[in-house]
Enzyme design. Structure first.
Site, PDB file in Angstrom:
ATOM      1  N   TYR A 262      -1.852   6.527  -5.205  1.00  0.00           N
ATOM      2  CA  TYR A 262      -3.164   6.151  -4.679  1.00  0.00           C
ATOM      3  C   TYR A 262      -3.804   7.369  -4.028  1.00  0.00           C
ATOM      4  CZ  TYR A 262      -6.797   4.105  -1.806  1.00  0.00           C
ATOM      5  OH  TYR A 262      -8.012   3.816  -1.238  1.00  0.00           O
TER       6      TYR A 262
ATOM      7  N   GLU B  68     -12.395   6.532  -5.136  1.00  0.00           N
ATOM      8  CA  GLU B  68     -11.001   6.070  -5.100  1.00  0.00           C
ATOM      9  C   GLU B  68     -10.389   6.093  -6.495  1.00  0.00           C
ATOM     10  OE1 GLU B  68      -9.525   2.237  -2.895  1.00  0.00           O
ATOM     11  OE2 GLU B  68      -9.684   1.757  -5.022  1.00  0.00           O
TER      12      GLU B  68
END
Ligand code: GDP
Ligand code: MN
Length: 383
Positions: free
Chosen positions: A104, A189
């Site tokens: 992530y 993101e």
């Protein structure tokens, strides 16, 4: 909020040189098959719903296909979905990559630090919401120098990377930073960022552009489809106007008073349906426009809560009375007013003359609004 769908976010990433899987958009199984035959996509592939809600992996909106037939099935299946209330109109089809790990990585604006932060986790993927706080590393980034070398090394360590993928991370983060800064994003993101062989590939993209910077990015004007038609009209007129689920309209001035008014209404059992923030304006023409917009939203009752600071109560009242006259009889709604502050007495008098009582007490006026909405809902069926 200008929230981009995955394929739009990936188009941004592509401009900045972030590595992505090869893919194409499709709105039907036939189109997908044509793309397959033309070699735009290969097998095995992944088919992904292009919706604004997350959690597609867990919700069956991301499917894999190893044959042409499975591809058709996956496309048809996903296009038939209504994902978290959103109809799926298109899918992104990409080559399926053989990933070793899912990471992530994001850059977001941290409002309490007043800085961008680079957020990384070695446990990326669909379970990111369940990763313990200790598994997530936040690195504040000073906006002037941007990401510096030691911060990128810190991120590589936190992600447990070494060798090729560790080397690939630095340039990737530079590109992500560049995208964040130049697109005026509040979030970029990548989840998951996949470790594939010796490199890194962004398998998902979430990009949110800062609303206040939207004027610098006309290219995103078409993206905004989360506004209602009335909200769109309001935006063009420069009026802060938001539609919610209930039936009571709120006109207030200033974000703080507007939000507080919604809270108090809810506390007394009212359901706010639309709110309109007059901000610092007391320009009668502007107030008229705002009022007509409110009428278009067809509220069961409207609570006008004005605090006169810089804005003078009498000019707001004058604009209001003027506006009331332009709303056709049939479309008028019960109005409860509370108008306080600068030039209060004049404002109250102007309203009274037009047959509108101003109730100085907040709770009393809120109760009156809730009652008026209930009465008008039971008569006119405005629920
Ligand atoms: P989200 O659940 O809406 O965030 O959708 P994602 O695009 O993140 O996809 C969900 C999950 O599907 C990812 O976390 C991966 O596990 C998996 N996935 C997506 N693309 C690929 C791919 O190309 N290869 C593999 N092996 N898995 C993938
Ligand atoms: Mn994802």
């Amino acid at each position: 909020m200008v929230k981009l769908a995955e394929w739009q976010g990936k188009a941004v990433f592509r401009n900045y040189g972030i590595p992505l899987p090869k893919g194409t958009l499709a709105t039907s199984a036939d189109q997908a098959e044509v793309a397959l035959t033309a070699g735009e996509i290969g097998l095995p592939c992944v088919v992904k719903a292009q919706v604004l809600s997350g959690g597609r992996g867990k919700g069956g909106a991301v499917r894999f296909a190893a044959t042409a037939e499975q591809l058709r099935e996956a496309v048809d299946g996903i296009l038939a979905l209504e994902f978290k209330g959103e109809k799926v109109r298109e899918v992104l089809i990409e080559e399926k990559v053989a990933l070793a790990r899912e990471l992530y990585v994001s850059i977001a604006l941290d409002r309490s630090l007043r800085l961008p932060v680079l957020i990384v986790s070695a446990q990326g993927g669909v379970e990111i919401e369940n990763v313990a706080e200790g598994g997530i590393v936040r690195i504040p980034v000073h906006p002037l120098p941007g990401l510096v070398a030691y911060e990128k090394r810190q991120a590589a360590n936190a992600l447990g990377l070494s060798g090729g993928p560790a080397k690939a991370l630095g340039p990737l983060l530079d590109r992500l930073w560049s995208a964040f800064q130049h697109e005026d994003a509040e979030l970029v993101e990548i989840n998951p960022l996949a470790v594939v062989g010796d490199g890194l590939v962004a398998l998902d993209a979430k990009v949110i552009i800062e609303d206040d910077a939207a004027f610098r990015h006309p290219e995103y004007a078409e993206v905004r489809d989360d506004r209602t038609p009335l909200e769109e009209v309001a935006r063009e007129k420069g009026i802060a106007f938001v539609q919610l689920g209930g039936n009571i309209g709120v006109i207030a001035n200033g974000a703080g008073l507007t939000m507080a008014t919604l809270d108090v209404l809810a506390e007394f059992g009212g359901r706010p349906g639309v709110f309109l923030d007059l901000g610092g304006t007391d320009d009668p023409a502007k107030v008229t426009e705002a009022f007509l917009l409110m009428a278009d939203a067809k509220p069961a009752a409207v609570f006008l809560n004005i605090f006169g600071g810089v804005t003078r109560c009498d000019s707001v009242a004058r604009g209001l009375v003027q506006a009331m006259k332009t709303v056709p009889e049939a479309e008028r709604f019960p109005l409860v007013a509370r108008i306080r502050g600068n030039n209060e007495a004049e404002g109250v008098a102007i309203l009274r003359e037009a047959g509108i009582a101003s109730t100085p007490d907040l709770k009393e006026s809120v109760k009156a609004t809730v009652a008026a909405a209930a009465a008008s809902a039971s008569q006119g069926g405005k629920a």
